[in-house]
Design an enzyme around this catalytic site. Structure first.
Site, PDB file in Angstrom:
ATOM      1  N   GLU A 196      60.172  77.053  77.191  1.00  0.00           N
ATOM      2  CA  GLU A 196      59.543  75.996  77.975  1.00  0.00           C
ATOM      3  C   GLU A 196      59.339  74.821  77.031  1.00  0.00           C
ATOM      4  OE1 GLU A 196      55.143  74.922  79.656  1.00  0.00           O
ATOM      5  OE2 GLU A 196      55.804  76.994  79.940  1.00  0.00           O
ATOM      6  N   ARG A 228      55.444  66.767  75.782  1.00  0.00           N
ATOM      7  CA  ARG A 228      54.274  66.273  75.046  1.00  0.00           C
ATOM      8  C   ARG A 228      54.660  65.325  73.924  1.00  0.00           C
ATOM      9  NH1 ARG A 228      50.839  71.881  74.045  1.00  0.00           N
ATOM     10  NH2 ARG A 228      51.013  72.699  76.169  1.00  0.00           N
ATOM     11  N   THR A 286      54.590  70.917  80.839  1.00  0.00           N
ATOM     12  CA  THR A 286      53.681  69.769  80.844  1.00  0.00           C
ATOM     13  C   THR A 286      54.277  68.610  81.647  1.00  0.00           C
ATOM     14  OG1 THR A 286      53.177  70.449  78.556  1.00  0.00           O
ATOM     15  CG2 THR A 286      52.008  68.549  79.397  1.00  0.00           C
ATOM     16  N   LYS A 326      50.908  79.152  87.410  1.00  0.00           N
ATOM     17  CA  LYS A 326      50.497  79.231  86.013  1.00  0.00           C
ATOM     18  C   LYS A 326      48.967  79.211  85.970  1.00  0.00           C
ATOM     19  CE  LYS A 326      50.650  76.349  81.817  1.00  0.00           C
ATOM     20  NZ  LYS A 326      51.313  75.181  81.190  1.00  0.00           N
TER      21      LYS A 326
END
Length: 218
Positions: free
Chosen positions: A40, A44, A67, A127
């Site tokens: 993943e 960021r 993210t 999640k």
């Protein structure tokens, strides 16, 4: 393909924060070597899309984007080759953008209300984030009792020591973690250590793949 099928049976998802695309090829090779060919790649850093693209070029890897906060990032992730999308929270706009593109999405939730919104959007995998800060496995057990149809991918604060307890719960599809792709390992290019930690991590849920992991500090 749904959100868990795309992981190919792997129940630990390395959460990668990498700001140097030039290291992505070596990282991908280490993940494959360690028997955990899933990543993943989080959005960021400014180079996130480039990192994802380099990882996705490895046909032996299943690479998703993490993210992801906006529709635009969904588009960037898919263009870069993401096979799935993960968000820290629940955005109906992000979910629908992924659904329209036919890409599995795993949004972040922390409350029963957010789970109900996810169900309203047609999702059954979420999640749980940040996992440890929100009560960890005890909270998942409570949520699973109310929502037995939901599968969870807890992420946030989970370690190699706590992951087995999460993985043993029937409502946990997978866990996200960064101990095998920690920032110091990536910065120093310690790819053999990454591979070894991946192998040790895989052994937590599939001991037949790595029945003996010698000399590894997970």
């Amino acid at each position: 393909m749904n959100a868990t099928d795309v992981l190919g049976g792997h129940r630990i998802v390395p959460v990668v924060v990498l700001d140097d695309p030039a290291k992505a090829d070596a990282l991908g090779a280490a993940l494959v070597q360690g028997g955990l060919p899933v990543a993943e790649a989080t959005f960021r850093t400014p180079e996130a899309a480039a990192v994802l693209r380099r990882l996705a070029a490895n046909d032996d890897l299943v690479v998703g984007a993490g993210t992801v906060l906006t529709d635009r990032q969904v588009d960037q992730a898919i263009e870069a080759g993401a096979k799935f999308v993960v968000s820290p929270g629940l955005s109906a706009s992000v979910v629908r953008r992924c659904q329209d593109a036919g890409v599995p999405v795993i949004p972040g939730v922390a409350t029963p209300s957010e789970i109900m919104l996810a169900l309203d959007l047609g999702l059954d995998t979420v999640k749980f984030f940040p996992a440890e800060a929100n009560g960890g496995l005890a909270t998942i057990k409570a949520l699973a009792a109310a929502f037995p149809q939901v599968r969870f991918m807890p992420t946030g604060g989970i370690t190699v020591d706590t992951a087995p307890d999460y993985l043993a719960h029937p409502s946990v599809a997978a866990v996200g973690g960064s101990w095998m792709v920690a920032g110091d390992l990536l910065k120093a290019g310690r790819w053999d250590d990454v591979a070894a930690k991946c192998a040790a991590s895989t052994a937590l849920y599939a001991p037949d793949l790595h029945p003996i992991v010698q000399g590894v500090t997970a």
